[in-house]
Design a protein around this motif. Structure first.
Motif, PDB file in Angstrom:
ATOM      1  N   ILE A  60     -23.302   2.766  -4.750  1.00 55.66           N
ATOM      2  CA  ILE A  60     -22.651   1.241  -5.260  1.00 55.66           C
ATOM      3  C   ILE A  60     -22.880   1.598  -6.859  1.00 55.66           C
ATOM      4  O   ILE A  60     -21.847   1.120  -6.907  1.00 55.66           O
ATOM      5  CB  ILE A  60     -23.884   0.177  -4.644  1.00 55.66           C
ATOM      6  CG1 ILE A  60     -24.100   0.503  -2.818  1.00 55.66           C
ATOM      7  CG2 ILE A  60     -23.005  -0.750  -4.880  1.00 55.66           C
ATOM      8  CD1 ILE A  60     -24.377  -0.712  -2.682  1.00 55.66           C
ATOM      9  N   LYS A  61     -24.218   1.635  -7.075  1.00 54.06           N
ATOM     10  CA  LYS A  61     -23.576   1.476  -8.879  1.00 54.06           C
ATOM     11  C   LYS A  61     -22.657   2.990  -9.261  1.00 54.06           C
ATOM     12  O   LYS A  61     -21.865   2.494 -10.528  1.00 54.06           O
ATOM     13  CB  LYS A  61     -24.959   1.825  -9.523  1.00 54.06           C
ATOM     14  CG  LYS A  61     -26.277   0.592  -8.786  1.00 54.06           C
ATOM     15  CD  LYS A  61     -27.253   0.611  -9.765  1.00 54.06           C
ATOM     16  CE  LYS A  61     -28.178   1.980  -9.411  1.00 54.06           C
ATOM     17  NZ  LYS A  61     -29.621   1.251  -9.307  1.00 54.06           N
ATOM     18  N   LEU A  62     -22.415   3.548  -8.468  1.00 49.70           N
ATOM     19  CA  LEU A  62     -21.921   5.259  -9.390  1.00 49.70           C
ATOM     20  C   LEU A  62     -20.843   4.800  -9.184  1.00 49.70           C
ATOM     21  O   LEU A  62     -19.638   4.889  -9.748  1.00 49.70           O
ATOM     22  CB  LEU A  62     -21.661   6.405  -8.568  1.00 49.70           C
ATOM     23  CG  LEU A  62     -21.599   7.625  -8.857  1.00 49.70           C
ATOM     24  CD1 LEU A  62     -21.124   8.015 -10.484  1.00 49.70           C
ATOM     25  CD2 LEU A  62     -21.556   9.180  -8.397  1.00 49.70           C
ATOM     26  N   ILE A  63     -20.425   4.180  -7.538  1.00 49.14           N
ATOM     27  CA  ILE A  63     -18.877   4.181  -7.545  1.00 49.14           C
ATOM     28  C   ILE A  63     -18.608   3.214  -8.672  1.00 49.14           C
ATOM     29  O   ILE A  63     -17.401   2.918  -8.797  1.00 49.14           O
ATOM     30  CB  ILE A  63     -18.804   3.237  -6.377  1.00 49.14           C
ATOM     31  CG1 ILE A  63     -19.187   4.612  -5.410  1.00 49.14           C
ATOM     32  CG2 ILE A  63     -17.242   2.700  -5.547  1.00 49.14           C
ATOM     33  CD1 ILE A  63     -18.266   4.934  -5.171  1.00 49.14           C
ATOM     34  N   VAL A  64     -19.377   1.449  -9.047  1.00 45.71           N
ATOM     35  CA  VAL A  64     -19.457   0.947 -10.020  1.00 45.71           C
ATOM     36  C   VAL A  64     -18.428   1.043 -11.001  1.00 45.71           C
ATOM     37  O   VAL A  64     -17.755   0.467 -11.545  1.00 45.71           O
ATOM     38  CB  VAL A  64     -20.000  -0.818  -9.974  1.00 45.71           C
ATOM     39  CG1 VAL A  64     -19.963  -0.823 -11.279  1.00 45.71           C
ATOM     40  CG2 VAL A  64     -20.502  -0.938  -8.412  1.00 45.71           C
ATOM     41  N   PHE A  65     -18.933   1.958 -11.494  1.00 39.69           N
ATOM     42  CA  PHE A  65     -19.376   2.676 -12.641  1.00 39.69           C
ATOM     43  C   PHE A  65     -17.677   3.235 -12.821  1.00 39.69           C
ATOM     44  O   PHE A  65     -17.034   3.151 -13.992  1.00 39.69           O
ATOM     45  CB  PHE A  65     -20.094   3.898 -13.457  1.00 39.69           C
ATOM     46  CG  PHE A  65     -20.028   4.447 -14.541  1.00 39.69           C
ATOM     47  CD1 PHE A  65     -19.900   3.473 -15.640  1.00 39.69           C
ATOM     48  CD2 PHE A  65     -19.554   5.951 -14.416  1.00 39.69           C
ATOM     49  CE1 PHE A  65     -19.802   4.286 -16.791  1.00 39.69           C
ATOM     50  CE2 PHE A  65     -19.531   5.808 -15.570  1.00 39.69           C
ATOM     51  CZ  PHE A  65     -19.440   5.185 -17.074  1.00 39.69           C
ATOM     52  N   VAL A  66     -17.884   4.159 -11.815  1.00 40.18           N
ATOM     53  CA  VAL A  66     -16.285   4.609 -11.442  1.00 40.18           C
ATOM     54  C   VAL A  66     -15.468   3.740 -11.483  1.00 40.18           C
ATOM     55  O   VAL A  66     -13.927   3.766 -12.305  1.00 40.18           O
ATOM     56  CB  VAL A  66     -16.044   5.631 -10.760  1.00 40.18           C
ATOM     57  CG1 VAL A  66     -14.560   6.241 -10.038  1.00 40.18           C
ATOM     58  CG2 VAL A  66     -17.319   6.527 -10.630  1.00 40.18           C
ATOM     59  N   ALA A  67     -14.813   3.215 -11.111  1.00 39.45           N
ATOM     60  CA  ALA A  67     -14.517   1.110 -11.247  1.00 39.45           C
ATOM     61  C   ALA A  67     -14.048   1.197 -12.383  1.00 39.45           C
ATOM     62  O   ALA A  67     -12.896   0.905 -13.028  1.00 39.45           O
ATOM     63  CB  ALA A  67     -14.232   0.655 -10.108  1.00 39.45           C
ATOM     64  N   CYS A  68     -15.175   1.218 -13.047  1.00 40.61           N
ATOM     65  CA  CYS A  68     -14.692   0.547 -14.198  1.00 40.61           C
ATOM     66  C   CYS A  68     -14.150   1.065 -14.957  1.00 40.61           C
ATOM     67  O   CYS A  68     -13.464   1.212 -16.296  1.00 40.61           O
ATOM     68  CB  CYS A  68     -16.084  -0.245 -14.506  1.00 40.61           C
ATOM     69  SG  CYS A  68     -17.314  -1.427 -14.509  1.00 40.61           S
ATOM     70  N   VAL A  69     -14.028   2.650 -15.019  1.00 38.81           N
ATOM     71  CA  VAL A  69     -13.540   3.782 -15.677  1.00 38.81           C
ATOM     72  C   VAL A  69     -11.985   3.457 -15.605  1.00 38.81           C
ATOM     73  O   VAL A  69     -11.807   3.311 -16.834  1.00 38.81           O
ATOM     74  CB  VAL A  69     -14.016   5.230 -15.495  1.00 38.81           C
ATOM     75  CG1 VAL A  69     -13.399   6.172 -16.904  1.00 38.81           C
ATOM     76  CG2 VAL A  69     -15.641   4.760 -16.003  1.00 38.81           C
ATOM     77  N   TYR A  70     -11.829   3.420 -13.984  1.00 37.92           N
ATOM     78  CA  TYR A  70     -10.180   3.433 -13.594  1.00 37.92           C
ATOM     79  C   TYR A  70      -9.955   1.736 -14.549  1.00 37.92           C
ATOM     80  O   TYR A  70      -8.385   1.552 -14.958  1.00 37.92           O
ATOM     81  CB  TYR A  70     -10.662   3.123 -12.030  1.00 37.92           C
ATOM     82  CG  TYR A  70     -10.510   5.349 -12.280  1.00 37.92           C
ATOM     83  CD1 TYR A  70      -9.853   5.734 -12.854  1.00 37.92           C
ATOM     84  CD2 TYR A  70     -10.961   5.570 -10.692  1.00 37.92           C
ATOM     85  CE1 TYR A  70     -10.166   6.538 -12.201  1.00 37.92           C
ATOM     86  CE2 TYR A  70     -11.595   6.844  -9.995  1.00 37.92           C
ATOM     87  CZ  TYR A  70     -10.518   7.238 -11.173  1.00 37.92           C
ATOM     88  OH  TYR A  70     -11.204   8.647 -10.775  1.00 37.92           O
ATOM     89  N   GLY A  71     -10.928   0.955 -14.351  1.00 38.53           N
ATOM     90  CA  GLY A  71      -9.828  -0.306 -14.384  1.00 38.53           C
ATOM     91  C   GLY A  71     -10.058  -0.501 -16.758  1.00 38.53           C
ATOM     92  O   GLY A  71      -8.538  -1.375 -16.680  1.00 38.53           O
ATOM     93  N   MET A  72     -11.166  -0.282 -16.987  1.00 44.34           N
ATOM     94  CA  MET A  72     -10.262  -0.118 -18.482  1.00 44.34           C
ATOM     95  C   MET A  72      -9.205   0.895 -18.985  1.00 44.34           C
ATOM     96  O   MET A  72      -8.208   0.546 -19.585  1.00 44.34           O
ATOM     97  CB  MET A  72     -11.676   0.930 -19.057  1.00 44.34           C
ATOM     98  CG  MET A  72     -12.547  -0.535 -19.361  1.00 44.34           C
ATOM     99  SD  MET A  72     -14.201   0.283 -20.321  1.00 44.34           S
ATOM    100  CE  MET A  72     -14.851   1.500 -19.252  1.00 44.34           C
TER     101      MET A  72
END
Length: 527
Positions: A42-54
């Motif tokens: 879950i934490k990995l997916i959150v981090f990936v989402a943040c990268v795409y969001g930025m």
């Protein structure tokens, strides 16, 4: 047509979630197979989402939100499809291999499944995004909103990494392939790496082996070495190596007569043609291979420099710069009845070439071999011994046995080619001839859910690196036991130098297969 209106923040979050989740089947499946803790996933997916969001937030500052989002979707859809269907990874080597594939080979990869997946997962959401009317905002408002959004994503990303450092460090240290399964980040990362490689390559050609020379002695016959470079053949599907199906019956016959030797433990330099072919003819080893090898003197250049005639016959997608400085004959599609030439055309060309040889020569025959996924296209109807075979590039539409049947039929063609070449040389007694056949890499045929080839070598299964290597006549290669000796592509260049008695500082006698080595030199290592 009335366009749907939406708030930018809502669209940003929706697109971010889509990019993070829609193309991550391969990632989720891999994390599950590695038994990674659910919370870490879950934490990995959150981090990936943040990268795409930025990324998308920054794109909006320059009024590029939609173009960037659409491009990411169109990149991610086909990439995700290939990863799901064939178990491949998208890394720099795989990208190089794809870029160097000719149009005909590329067409083999096209399928109904690919087109439908790209339509539903790429074009459809991209088209939907294009029709959405996002509320307009001035530059100052975009800067303010973007700053807040980027800061939120950044804080969340940093917080995730800080609180999960040990988990992430362990994950990426023990499972290096995970980063190549995050789509479309993997494609972008690989593209940047490939671009850097090309920009970093020296503009000037690197010359080595300039000290090479031969001590010419009187010979009754011209010395000839025919090197057959196979494509996508795996050692454990050659019946001469013990495979239960009769895929290489003619080679078996030669082996039983004591004429032919087959190394049972041969390893490739890489898992893709773009790596293995330049590597095997270079003076680099598998451990220190670099793309610089393609811009550096190779063994064919050295042999040519000391007066040996070198000719390359091409029936594949190209020699990957190996034959750039030697005589090269490309077999055109016009010479063949179908869209591409079956490999028997190489033997026919060789038959025409041999009567004109009057000096020491190296002849390289580069096969189409067993190139997939359309294995069925590599064998003519009369050579198809194993039926029914898979007649689709969509391998997952076929049973594994049908895939293996089509693949094994392609090996029957290789058996015929190698045996025909040996027969041709036997019928030319005025030449002192030898043959080496070796494949560039192997192939996965659904083993453990993996298909094709091109996985990073550190991750690749033995099916992609354990290759066939046969030699004729057996007596020219000083081995007491071909069964247990362990050889690799590292041996090829030095064996060619030794065969023609070429002296140079590049030559390493311990890698020369024509010299008798200490018994433990090639102690068997399981591939």
């Amino acid at each position: 047509m009335k366009r749907f209106k939406a708030n930018h923040i809502g669209v940003l979050l929706a697109v971010t979630l889509w990019l993070t989740l829609a193309y991550s089947f391969s990632l989720f499946e891999t994390l599950q197979s590695y038994r990674i803790a659910t919370f870490t996933q879950i934490k990995l997916i959150v981090f990936v989402a943040c990268v795409y969001g930025m990324t998308l937030t920054l794109a909006r500052l320059f009024n590029l939100f939609k173009p960037v989002a659409i491009v990411l979707m169109l990149i991610a859809a086909p990439s995700s499809y290939f990863m799901q269907q064939y178990g491949v990874l998208i890394d720099p080597d795989m990208l190089i291999n794809a870029l160097e594939t000719d149009p005909e080979e590329a067409s083999d990869q096209l399928s109904t499944g690919l087109l439908l997946f790209t339509l539903l997962m790429g074009l459809l959401p991209a088209g939907l995004l294009a029709t959405i009317q996002i509320s307009k905002a001035g530059a100052r408002t975009r800067l303010k909103q973007g700053g807040v959004a980027a800061l939120c994503f950044l804080v969340l990303a940093v917080g995730t990494v800080v609180t999960s450092y040990d988990d992430f460090a362990s994950l990426f240290r023990n499972h290096r392939d995970v980063k190549y399964r995050i789509t479309p980040f993997n494609v972008i990362s690989a593209s940047v790496s490939v671009a850097k490689q090309h920009l970093a390559q020296p503009q000037r050609f690197i010359s080595v082996g300039q000290d090479a020379f031969r001590e010419i002695s009187a010979k009754e016959k011209p010395q000839v070495m025919v090197v057959i470079v196979g494509e996508t053949a795996r050692a454990d599907h050659f019946s001469v190596n013990g495979y239960e199906r009769p895929t290489t019956t003619r080679l078996e016959g030669l082996a039983k007569e004591g004429q032919l030797g087959s190394f049972k433990n041969a390893t490739s330099c890489g898992t893709a043609t773009a790596i293995s072919v330049p590597c095997m003819f270079s003076f680099y080893s598998a451990d220190n291979y670099s793309p610089t090898a393609r811009n550096t003197t190779n063994v064919l250049d050295v042999l040519k420099s000391v007066g040996i005639d070198v000719t390359w016959f091409e029936n594949n997608s190209g020699c990957k710069n190996v034959c750039d400085r030697v005589t090269t004959i490309n077999l055109s599609n016009e010479e063949c009845e179908s869209g591409s030439c079956f490999d028997d055309v190489l033997a026919k060309k060789l038959a025409q070439w041999l009567p004109h040889i009057n000096s020491d020569s190296v002849i390289v025959l580069h096969q189409m071999g067993s190139h997939g996924p359309a294995y069925y296209e590599r064998s003519p109807r009369e050579a198809k011994q194993f039926l029914p075979e898979c007649t689709s590039a969509e391998l997952t539409d076929c049973s594994r046995q049908q895939i293996i049947n089509a693949y094994d039929n392609s090996l029957v063609v290789t058996d015929t080619l190698v045996a025909d070449v040996i027969s041709l040389l036997e019928r030319n007694p005025d030449l002192d001839s030898s043959v080496m056949y070796l494949s560039d890499h192997g192939e996965s045929l659904g083993d453990n859910g993996i298909y094709l080839h091109g996985l990073p070598k550190w991750l690749a299964p033995a099916e992609q690196t354990h290759v066939p290597w046969v030699v004729w006549p057996k007596t020219r290669f000083k081995f007491d036991d071909f069964e247990t000796a362990s050889v690799s592509h590292d041996n090829l260049s030095h064996t060619l130098l030794g065969y023609f008695d070429v002296k140079t500082e590049l030559y390493e006698s311990q890698l020369d297969l024509t010299l008798k080595q200490p018994k433990d030199r090639y102690a068997s290592i399981a591939p």
